[in-house]
Design an enzyme around this catalytic site. Structure first.
Site, PDB file in Angstrom:
ATOM      1  N   LYS A 128      52.708  16.013  48.887  1.00  0.00           N
ATOM      2  CA  LYS A 128      52.078  17.177  49.548  1.00  0.00           C
ATOM      3  C   LYS A 128      50.955  16.685  50.455  1.00  0.00           C
ATOM      4  CE  LYS A 128      51.348  21.635  50.242  1.00  0.00           C
ATOM      5  NZ  LYS A 128      50.374  22.479  49.541  1.00  0.00           N
ATOM      6  N   GLY A 156      46.421  32.964  44.598  1.00  0.00           N
ATOM      7  CA  GLY A 156      46.395  33.599  43.274  1.00  0.00           C
ATOM      8  C   GLY A 156      46.803  35.053  43.339  1.00  0.00           C
TER       9      GLY A 156
HETATM   10  N1  NDP Z   1      46.646  30.052  51.045  1.00  0.00           N
HETATM   11  C1  NDP Z   1      47.739  29.290  50.998  1.00  0.00           C
HETATM   12  O1  NDP Z   1      48.782  29.607  51.624  1.00  0.00           O
HETATM   13  C2  NDP Z   1      47.739  28.026  50.216  1.00  0.00           C
HETATM   14  C3  NDP Z   1      46.630  27.667  49.458  1.00  0.00           C
HETATM   15  N2  NDP Z   1      46.695  26.514  48.714  1.00  0.00           N
HETATM   16  C4  NDP Z   1      45.543  26.118  47.895  1.00  0.00           C
HETATM   17  O2  NDP Z   1      45.299  27.118  46.910  1.00  0.00           O
HETATM   18  C5  NDP Z   1      43.899  27.155  46.600  1.00  0.00           C
HETATM   19  C6  NDP Z   1      43.371  28.566  46.835  1.00  0.00           C
HETATM   20  O3  NDP Z   1      43.470  28.805  48.208  1.00  0.00           O
HETATM   21  P1  NDP Z   1      43.488  30.293  48.819  1.00  0.00           P
HETATM   22  O4  NDP Z   1      44.150  31.211  47.888  1.00  0.00           O
HETATM   23  O5  NDP Z   1      44.004  30.182  50.205  1.00  0.00           O
HETATM   24  O6  NDP Z   1      41.917  30.615  48.848  1.00  0.00           O
HETATM   25  P2  NDP Z   1      41.221  32.050  48.935  1.00  0.00           P
HETATM   26  O7  NDP Z   1      39.841  31.798  49.427  1.00  0.00           O
HETATM   27  O8  NDP Z   1      42.115  33.007  49.650  1.00  0.00           O
HETATM   28  O9  NDP Z   1      41.174  32.513  47.393  1.00  0.00           O
HETATM   29  C7  NDP Z   1      40.214  32.060  46.506  1.00  0.00           C
HETATM   30  C8  NDP Z   1      39.705  33.287  45.762  1.00  0.00           C
HETATM   31  O10 NDP Z   1      38.823  32.875  44.716  1.00  0.00           O
HETATM   32  C9  NDP Z   1      37.810  33.863  44.642  1.00  0.00           C
HETATM   33  N3  NDP Z   1      36.634  33.331  43.957  1.00  0.00           N
HETATM   34  C10 NDP Z   1      35.669  32.514  44.432  1.00  0.00           C
HETATM   35  N4  NDP Z   1      34.747  32.277  43.472  1.00  0.00           N
HETATM   36  C11 NDP Z   1      35.153  32.983  42.383  1.00  0.00           C
HETATM   37  C12 NDP Z   1      34.626  33.164  41.067  1.00  0.00           C
HETATM   38  N5  NDP Z   1      33.478  32.558  40.720  1.00  0.00           N
HETATM   39  N6  NDP Z   1      35.293  33.967  40.191  1.00  0.00           N
HETATM   40  C13 NDP Z   1      36.440  34.563  40.573  1.00  0.00           C
HETATM   41  N7  NDP Z   1      37.000  34.433  41.807  1.00  0.00           N
HETATM   42  C14 NDP Z   1      36.346  33.662  42.680  1.00  0.00           C
HETATM   43  C15 NDP Z   1      37.523  34.222  46.070  1.00  0.00           C
HETATM   44  O11 NDP Z   1      36.862  35.470  46.101  1.00  0.00           O
HETATM   45  P3  NDP Z   1      35.782  35.784  47.258  1.00  0.00           P
HETATM   46  O12 NDP Z   1      36.583  35.975  48.510  1.00  0.00           O
HETATM   47  O13 NDP Z   1      35.118  37.010  46.772  1.00  0.00           O
HETATM   48  O14 NDP Z   1      34.852  34.586  47.327  1.00  0.00           O
HETATM   49  C16 NDP Z   1      38.921  34.254  46.664  1.00  0.00           C
HETATM   50  O15 NDP Z   1      39.493  35.525  46.623  1.00  0.00           O
HETATM   51  C17 NDP Z   1      43.251  26.102  47.513  1.00  0.00           C
HETATM   52  O16 NDP Z   1      43.152  24.861  46.838  1.00  0.00           O
HETATM   53  C18 NDP Z   1      44.246  25.995  48.666  1.00  0.00           C
HETATM   54  O17 NDP Z   1      44.160  24.754  49.355  1.00  0.00           O
HETATM   55  C19 NDP Z   1      47.822  25.722  48.659  1.00  0.00           C
HETATM   56  C20 NDP Z   1      48.907  26.044  49.412  1.00  0.00           C
HETATM   57  C21 NDP Z   1      48.921  27.180  50.283  1.00  0.00           C
HETATM   58  C1  KPL Z   2      51.818  23.014  53.503  1.00  0.00           C
HETATM   59  C2  KPL Z   2      50.984  24.267  53.656  1.00  0.00           C
HETATM   60  C3  KPL Z   2      50.856  24.656  55.073  1.00  0.00           C
HETATM   61  C4  KPL Z   2      51.696  25.391  52.982  1.00  0.00           C
HETATM   62  O1  KPL Z   2      51.705  25.191  51.647  1.00  0.00           O
HETATM   63  C5  KPL Z   2      49.619  24.058  52.988  1.00  0.00           C
HETATM   64  O2  KPL Z   2      49.526  23.336  52.032  1.00  0.00           O
HETATM   65  C6  KPL Z   2      48.349  24.656  53.424  1.00  0.00           C
HETATM   66  O3  KPL Z   2      48.325  25.571  54.211  1.00  0.00           O
HETATM   67  O4  KPL Z   2      47.309  24.173  52.898  1.00  0.00           O
END
Ligand code: NDP
Ligand code: KPL
Length: 313
Positions: free
Chosen positions: A192, A15
């Site tokens: 995926k 995000g």
């Molecule tokens: N990272 C990646 O490269 C990829 C991620 N995804 C998917 O995207 C999704 C997010 O993953 P990712 O971004 O890595 O996760 P992160 O943990 O990095 O991000 C999630 C965020 O949500 C925040 N959060 C938690 N609870 C709340 C709340 N109640 N209100 C507001 N914010 C909140 C967390 O804050 P805090 O740290 O303070 O708890 C954290 O910053 C997952 O489903 C993941 O599998 C998919 C592809 C790739």
């Molecule tokens: C495929 C990959 C590695 C990147 O999007 C992923 O989905 C993850 O890290 O959860």
């Protein structure tokens, strides 16, 4: 069509990266955060990206969703383990004419969101990104960034390419994010899972990076067998994942720089793992269609055990 406003629910790796890119392109973006809200309010967002670093010194950061103006597009980028909070978040953030864009990994999330906001408001996004939040308001973007966008329809029947899908796609493209618009959300999500189920699961169970999993003939054979079992699951739901897609996925991952999956990082950092979204939901959908996926089920049971033990201690 006037410009969409965006709300990012969960300003972490995914995000934070996409939201910052949208704001950098000139769009009006509001960020919902938790522990690092005050930090981001004061210092903005820092993005260390393979495409070029940038900082947004001022961002609209909130810890209370009721303070965010209702937006046209609400992006869900929490970990799916936090989705129990969505009934308290979404009704405040989504305009009556608004859209909820689910960018999380896994399957079945759009259906859960549709229960809260209505199935006419939900779009799914499959994100090919590797990024981590490595400090408050500090995101490291390692590779990839493209997104597949699809309309969600009841029971995941293929939806059309709508005007709103095109506009969201254009917003992300203008922000430098390659976007593909697709008609079949279920197939896109299962394709995926061909990557996420074997690599996320085995990286935890075997304590290995993707490179280590692919370097061993035993684990790489298990990876391939799991991928074909995912294809069996998709077939039970009326979708075909070609062998060529699986072979390409194996080839590309073998060449990928050693990567610790997000599930392995969660496990190592004692955070709950996204087991239900990535394993439980797909398994239950396929079992309801009368098909078992024994290898994936075995992986699921093991991950649930580890998740319970890890988060209990
Ligand atoms: N990272 C990646 O490269 C990829 C991620 N995804 C998917 O995207 C999704 C997010 O993953 P990712 O971004 O890595 O996760 P992160 O943990 O990095 O991000 C999630 C965020 O949500 C925040 N959060 C938690 N609870 C709340 C709340 N109640 N209100 C507001 N914010 C909140 C967390 O804050 P805090 O740290 O303070 O708890 C954290 O910053 C997952 O489903 C993941 O599998 C998919 C592809 C790739
Ligand atoms: C495929 C990959 C590695 C990147 O999007 C992923 O989905 C993850 O890290 O959860």
């Amino acid at each position: 069509m006037c410009e969409f406003t965006y709300a990012i629910v969960g300003t972490g790796a995914l995000g934070g990266f996409y939201g910052a890119k949208l704001q950098q392109s000139g769009l009006n973006v509001h960020f919902l955060l938790k522990s690092d809200c005050e930090h981001v309010r004061q210092h903005g967002l820092v993005i260390k990206s393979v495409d070029g670093d940038f900082t947004l010194p001022r961002v609209k950061a909130y810890s209370d969703v009721q303070k965010i103006p209702a937006c046209d597009v609400v992006v869900i980028s929490l970990k799916t383990t936090q989705n129990h909070l969505l009934p308290q978040i979404l009704p405040f953030a989504v305009k009556d004419t608004g859209i909820v864009l689910v960018l999380q990994n896994g399957f079945g999330i759009e259906a859960e969101v549709a229960q809260i906001v209505g199935s006419d408001k939900v779009i799914g996004g499959i994100c090919f990104l590797t990024a981590n939040k490595i400090a408050p308001g500090y995101i490291r973007h390692l590779s990839y960034k493209n997104i597949i966008l699809c309309e969600y329809t009841q029971n995941y029947h293929p939806g059309g390419i709508t005007e709103r899908l095109r506009q969201i796609g254009k917003d992300f493209e203008n922000a430098g994010i390659p976007v593909e618009l697709d008609e079949d959300l279920l197939l896109a999500r299962w394709k995926k899972l061909v990557w996420n189920i074997p690599y996320n699961g085995l990286s935890v169970i075997l304590n290995a990076t993707t490179a280590e999993l692919m370097a061993s003939p035993d684990s790489s054979k298990l990876v391939e067998e799991l991928m074909y079992e995912v294809a069996t699951g998709a077939k039970a739901l009326g979708r075909t994942i070609p062998d060529t897609f699986i072979q390409k996925m194996l080839h590309n991952t073998a060449k990928m720089t050693p990567y610790l999956t997000s599930m392995k990082i969660d496990y190592d950092e004692r955070r709950p793992m996204e087991v239900e979204a990535i394993f439980g939901n797909p398994l239950r959908m396929v079992q309801a269609a009368g098909t078992n996926l024994p290898k994936i089920d075995c992986l699921y049971q093991q991950l649930k055990f580890l998740d319970a033990m890890r988060t209990a201690r």
